[in-house]
Design a protein around this motif. Structure first.
Motif, PDB file in Angstrom:
ATOM      1  N   LYS A 155      21.073  44.787   6.453  1.00  0.00           N
ATOM      2  CA  LYS A 155      20.776  45.179   5.081  1.00  0.00           C
ATOM      3  C   LYS A 155      20.276  43.999   4.252  1.00  0.00           C
ATOM      4  CE  LYS A 155      24.136  48.980   4.984  1.00  0.00           C
ATOM      5  NZ  LYS A 155      25.412  49.468   4.392  1.00  0.00           N
ATOM      6  N   SER A 156      20.903  42.830   4.429  1.00  0.00           N
ATOM      7  CA  SER A 156      20.477  41.664   3.653  1.00  0.00           C
ATOM      8  C   SER A 156      19.084  41.199   4.064  1.00  0.00           C
ATOM      9  CB  SER A 156      21.482  40.514   3.803  1.00  0.00           C
ATOM     10  OG  SER A 156      21.482  40.002   5.133  1.00  0.00           O
ATOM     11  N   THR A 157      18.738  41.343   5.348  1.00  0.00           N
ATOM     12  CA  THR A 157      17.397  40.961   5.798  1.00  0.00           C
ATOM     13  C   THR A 157      16.340  41.861   5.178  1.00  0.00           C
ATOM     14  OG1 THR A 157      18.271  40.151   7.912  1.00  0.00           O
ATOM     15  CG2 THR A 157      15.918  40.626   7.815  1.00  0.00           C
ATOM     16  N   LEU A 158      16.604  43.161   5.130  1.00  0.00           N
ATOM     17  CA  LEU A 158      15.664  44.081   4.489  1.00  0.00           C
ATOM     18  C   LEU A 158      15.548  43.788   2.991  1.00  0.00           C
ATOM     19  CD1 LEU A 158      16.497  47.523   6.171  1.00  0.00           C
ATOM     20  CD2 LEU A 158      14.763  45.839   6.812  1.00  0.00           C
ATOM     21  N   ALA A 159      16.675  43.468   2.364  1.00  0.00           N
ATOM     22  CA  ALA A 159      16.661  43.157   0.929  1.00  0.00           C
ATOM     23  C   ALA A 159      15.861  41.879   0.663  1.00  0.00           C
ATOM     24  CB  ALA A 159      18.085  43.014   0.416  1.00  0.00           C
ATOM     25  N   LYS A 160      16.036  40.878   1.527  1.00  0.00           N
ATOM     26  CA  LYS A 160      15.301  39.628   1.350  1.00  0.00           C
ATOM     27  C   LYS A 160      13.811  39.831   1.604  1.00  0.00           C
ATOM     28  CE  LYS A 160      19.132  36.486   2.343  1.00  0.00           C
ATOM     29  NZ  LYS A 160      19.694  35.457   3.256  1.00  0.00           N
ATOM     30  N   SER A 161      13.478  40.726   2.520  1.00  0.00           N
ATOM     31  CA  SER A 161      12.069  41.029   2.765  1.00  0.00           C
ATOM     32  C   SER A 161      11.435  41.650   1.522  1.00  0.00           C
ATOM     33  CB  SER A 161      11.944  41.982   3.950  1.00  0.00           C
ATOM     34  OG  SER A 161      10.601  42.353   4.161  1.00  0.00           O
ATOM     35  N   ARG A 162      12.162  42.555   0.895  1.00  0.00           N
ATOM     36  CA  ARG A 162      11.635  43.174  -0.338  1.00  0.00           C
ATOM     37  C   ARG A 162      11.502  42.130  -1.447  1.00  0.00           C
ATOM     38  NH1 ARG A 162      15.232  47.334   1.479  1.00  0.00           N
ATOM     39  NH2 ARG A 162      16.883  46.542   0.106  1.00  0.00           N
ATOM     40  N   LYS A 163      12.498  41.262  -1.558  1.00  0.00           N
ATOM     41  CA  LYS A 163      12.457  40.218  -2.587  1.00  0.00           C
ATOM     42  C   LYS A 163      11.287  39.264  -2.345  1.00  0.00           C
ATOM     43  CE  LYS A 163      15.246  36.595  -4.754  1.00  0.00           C
ATOM     44  NZ  LYS A 163      16.528  35.845  -4.746  1.00  0.00           N
ATOM     45  N   LEU A 164      11.080  38.895  -1.086  1.00  0.00           N
ATOM     46  CA  LEU A 164       9.963  38.014  -0.746  1.00  0.00           C
ATOM     47  C   LEU A 164       8.642  38.635  -1.163  1.00  0.00           C
ATOM     48  CD1 LEU A 164       8.683  35.582   0.750  1.00  0.00           C
ATOM     49  CD2 LEU A 164       8.911  36.884   2.879  1.00  0.00           C
ATOM     50  N   GLN A 165       8.489  39.926  -0.931  1.00  0.00           N
ATOM     51  CA  GLN A 165       7.238  40.586  -1.289  1.00  0.00           C
ATOM     52  C   GLN A 165       7.077  40.728  -2.801  1.00  0.00           C
ATOM     53  OE1 GLN A 165       5.998  43.855   1.571  1.00  0.00           O
ATOM     54  NE2 GLN A 165       8.123  43.583   2.230  1.00  0.00           N
ATOM     55  N   ARG A 166       8.183  40.941  -3.505  1.00  0.00           N
ATOM     56  CA  ARG A 166       8.092  40.994  -4.975  1.00  0.00           C
ATOM     57  C   ARG A 166       7.671  39.651  -5.547  1.00  0.00           C
ATOM     58  NH1 ARG A 166      13.114  43.655  -4.603  1.00  0.00           N
ATOM     59  NH2 ARG A 166      14.169  41.753  -5.323  1.00  0.00           N
ATOM     60  N   GLU A 167       8.193  38.587  -4.976  1.00  0.00           N
ATOM     61  CA  GLU A 167       7.986  37.261  -5.553  1.00  0.00           C
ATOM     62  C   GLU A 167       6.771  36.520  -5.002  1.00  0.00           C
ATOM     63  OE1 GLU A 167      12.742  36.449  -6.472  1.00  0.00           O
ATOM     64  OE2 GLU A 167      11.683  35.192  -5.018  1.00  0.00           O
ATOM     65  N   ALA A 261      12.733  29.398   3.241  1.00  0.00           N
ATOM     66  CA  ALA A 261      14.010  29.516   3.945  1.00  0.00           C
ATOM     67  C   ALA A 261      14.992  30.463   3.258  1.00  0.00           C
ATOM     68  CB  ALA A 261      14.642  28.133   4.109  1.00  0.00           C
ATOM     69  N   LYS A 262      14.993  30.513   1.928  1.00  0.00           N
ATOM     70  CA  LYS A 262      15.980  31.334   1.213  1.00  0.00           C
ATOM     71  C   LYS A 262      15.808  32.819   1.486  1.00  0.00           C
ATOM     72  CE  LYS A 262      13.384  31.716  -3.156  1.00  0.00           C
ATOM     73  NZ  LYS A 262      13.447  31.441  -4.616  1.00  0.00           N
ATOM     74  N   TYR A 263      14.662  33.207   2.028  1.00  0.00           N
ATOM     75  CA  TYR A 263      14.411  34.615   2.323  1.00  0.00           C
ATOM     76  C   TYR A 263      14.782  34.992   3.766  1.00  0.00           C
ATOM     77  CZ  TYR A 263      11.498  34.199  -1.889  1.00  0.00           C
ATOM     78  OH  TYR A 263      11.031  33.957  -3.162  1.00  0.00           O
ATOM     79  N   SER A 264      15.324  34.051   4.540  1.00  0.00           N
ATOM     80  CA  SER A 264      15.626  34.289   5.961  1.00  0.00           C
ATOM     81  C   SER A 264      14.386  34.781   6.714  1.00  0.00           C
ATOM     82  CB  SER A 264      16.763  35.299   6.120  1.00  0.00           C
ATOM     83  OG  SER A 264      17.953  34.817   5.554  1.00  0.00           O
ATOM     84  N   PRO A 265      13.293  34.013   6.681  1.00  0.00           N
ATOM     85  CA  PRO A 265      12.047  34.479   7.306  1.00  0.00           C
ATOM     86  C   PRO A 265      12.158  34.663   8.813  1.00  0.00           C
ATOM     87  CG  PRO A 265      11.883  32.163   6.708  1.00  0.00           C
ATOM     88  CD  PRO A 265      13.143  32.674   6.079  1.00  0.00           C
ATOM     89  N   GLY A 266      13.038  33.897   9.447  1.00  0.00           N
ATOM     90  CA  GLY A 266      13.214  34.048  10.886  1.00  0.00           C
ATOM     91  C   GLY A 266      13.736  35.422  11.258  1.00  0.00           C
ATOM     92  N   LEU A 267      14.718  35.913  10.496  1.00  0.00           N
ATOM     93  CA  LEU A 267      15.263  37.244  10.760  1.00  0.00           C
ATOM     94  C   LEU A 267      14.247  38.327  10.418  1.00  0.00           C
ATOM     95  CD1 LEU A 267      18.936  36.831   9.484  1.00  0.00           C
ATOM     96  CD2 LEU A 267      18.148  36.959  11.859  1.00  0.00           C
ATOM     97  N   ILE A 268      13.524  38.151   9.299  1.00  0.00           N
ATOM     98  CA  ILE A 268      12.478  39.110   8.937  1.00  0.00           C
ATOM     99  C   ILE A 268      11.456  39.207  10.066  1.00  0.00           C
ATOM    100  CG2 ILE A 268      10.536  39.531   7.370  1.00  0.00           C
ATOM    101  CD1 ILE A 268      12.228  38.245   5.144  1.00  0.00           C
TER     102      ILE A 268
END
Length: 360
Positions: A155-167, A261-268
């Motif tokens: 869930k956190s990886t999906l949330a970070k992916s959305r945040k990365l795309q917003r920002e 790094a703060k977006y966990s790009p490796g997991l995304i």
């Protein structure tokens, strides 16, 4: 059993075809590091590479790729890089491992990722887990398992992916590309990672860079180099280079741009890679032996690989034992103890920071 030893470039198409047929006849050998294409490519770059061809009468029943070093010390092909090692052989085949290494001109054969069911095993070895992403039921069922086992991470990886795309912008994933440009970007990230964490930079060795470049240019149904990259607003964020058979992708060189790094790009990236790999027919992503947090979060199964050696009695084997075995046992002790492992990892990262400062 009759054994002949050849350089990989001396293998003809009949031998290559037989090797491939033996590999495809047993799921235990379904790893690209055991493919003839991998050994042939490494052999073009490294003189010590040899292949033992095993015969039962007129029939070829096995191939044993190895490197022969001074004092008759044998190692796997591209030792230190490969996550699957061993003999590719016919089902039901049995042999005396000491007779085999003698026929290969070896005093010792050491291994650290020997695949399961090998006749090279003599009981004096240790086994280690090799985490996998099992996609045999498809990507959807894999994510359902992931939600059950690592729900918070998923869930956190999906949330970070959305945040990365917003920002930062729209996300794009390019899978199985052959452009050498993105490969150089990835290798640059990997070099930075090695230095940052205090590890030896593998890509400081020109032959390894050339190996990766040649494998990327190798594209066939049964074996290929696989490069994939994740972009945000056309800016590369994370990626991976590995090799595959028809159904197994070997995880090899993942890396990302640390500014994200703060977006966990490796997991995304790994989730995107798993989805695209499954769609292309890959059934297993073998992430390889090693204690890594991302592997624990993403795995839904594991293989077992063995570490040890086969040795003939003699001076060279004794010298090898004194030089290698105590070190291997010490390393195993550290890896098995979370506190020691954390301390060692912290020391390497401190060394990496100091080295970066000094190289300025």
């Amino acid at each position: 059993m009759r054994v002949t030893v050849a350089h990989p470039r001396e293998l003809g198409q009949p031998e290559i075809s037989r090797w491939r047929a033996l590999q495809e006849s047993d799921a235990a050998f379904d790893n690209p590091f055991l493919s003839p294409e991998f050994t042939v490519t490494v052999g073009d770059l490294r003189d010590p590479v040899r292949v033992a061809i095993l015969y039962d009468g007129p029939d070829i029943v096995g191939f044993f790729p190895f490197e022969r070093h001074p004092l008759g010390i044998g190692k796997p092909v591209a030792a230190g890089l490969t996550d699957a090692q061993g003999l590719v052989h016919a089902k039901g085949f049995d042999l005396d491992p000491h007779r085999l290494i003698k026929a290969c001109g070896l005093s010792v054969y050491e291994f650290d990722h020997l695949v399961a069911g090998q006749p090279l095993l003599d009981g004096r070895h240790t086994t280690h887990p090799s985490p996998i992403i099992d996609l045999r039921d498809g990507y959807g069922p894999y994510t359902e398992t992931l939600k059950a086992q690592s729900g918070k991470t998923y869930k956190s990886t999906l949330a970070k992916s959305r945040k990365l795309q917003r920002e930062a912008g729209a996300l794009r994933h390019d899978y199985a590309i052959t452009d050498p440009g993105p490969l150089q970007t990835l290798l640059g990230w990997k070099t930075d990672q090695y230095r940052r964490t205090g590890r030896t930079d593998r890509f400081a060795q020109r032959w390894i860079v050339e190996l990766v470049e040649r494998l990327l240019a190798t594209q066939s149904d049964g074996f290929a180099g696989v490069l994939d990259m994740v972009y945000v607003d056309d800016v590369p964020v994370a990626g991976h280079f590995g090799v595959r058979t028809r159904t197994t992708l070997a995880g090899w060189f993942p890396a990302y741009d640390t500014q994200f790094a703060k977006y966990s790009p490796g997991l995304i990236h790994h989730l995107a890679m798993a989805e695209a790999a499954a769609a292309s027919g890959v059934q297993v992503i073998d992430m390889g032996r090693g204690e890594k947090e991302y592997k624990d979060k993403l795995k839904n199964g594991q293989y077992e690989v063995a570490e040890g050696r086969v040795a003939r009695a003699g001076v060279a084997a004794g010298v090898h034992w004194m030089m290698r075995v105590p070190v291997r046992k010490t390393r195993a002790t550290v890896m098995a103890n979370p506190l020691l492992l954390k301390t060692a990892d912290k020391a390497l990262k401190t060394f990496g920071r100091l080295r970066t400062v000094l190289q300025g």
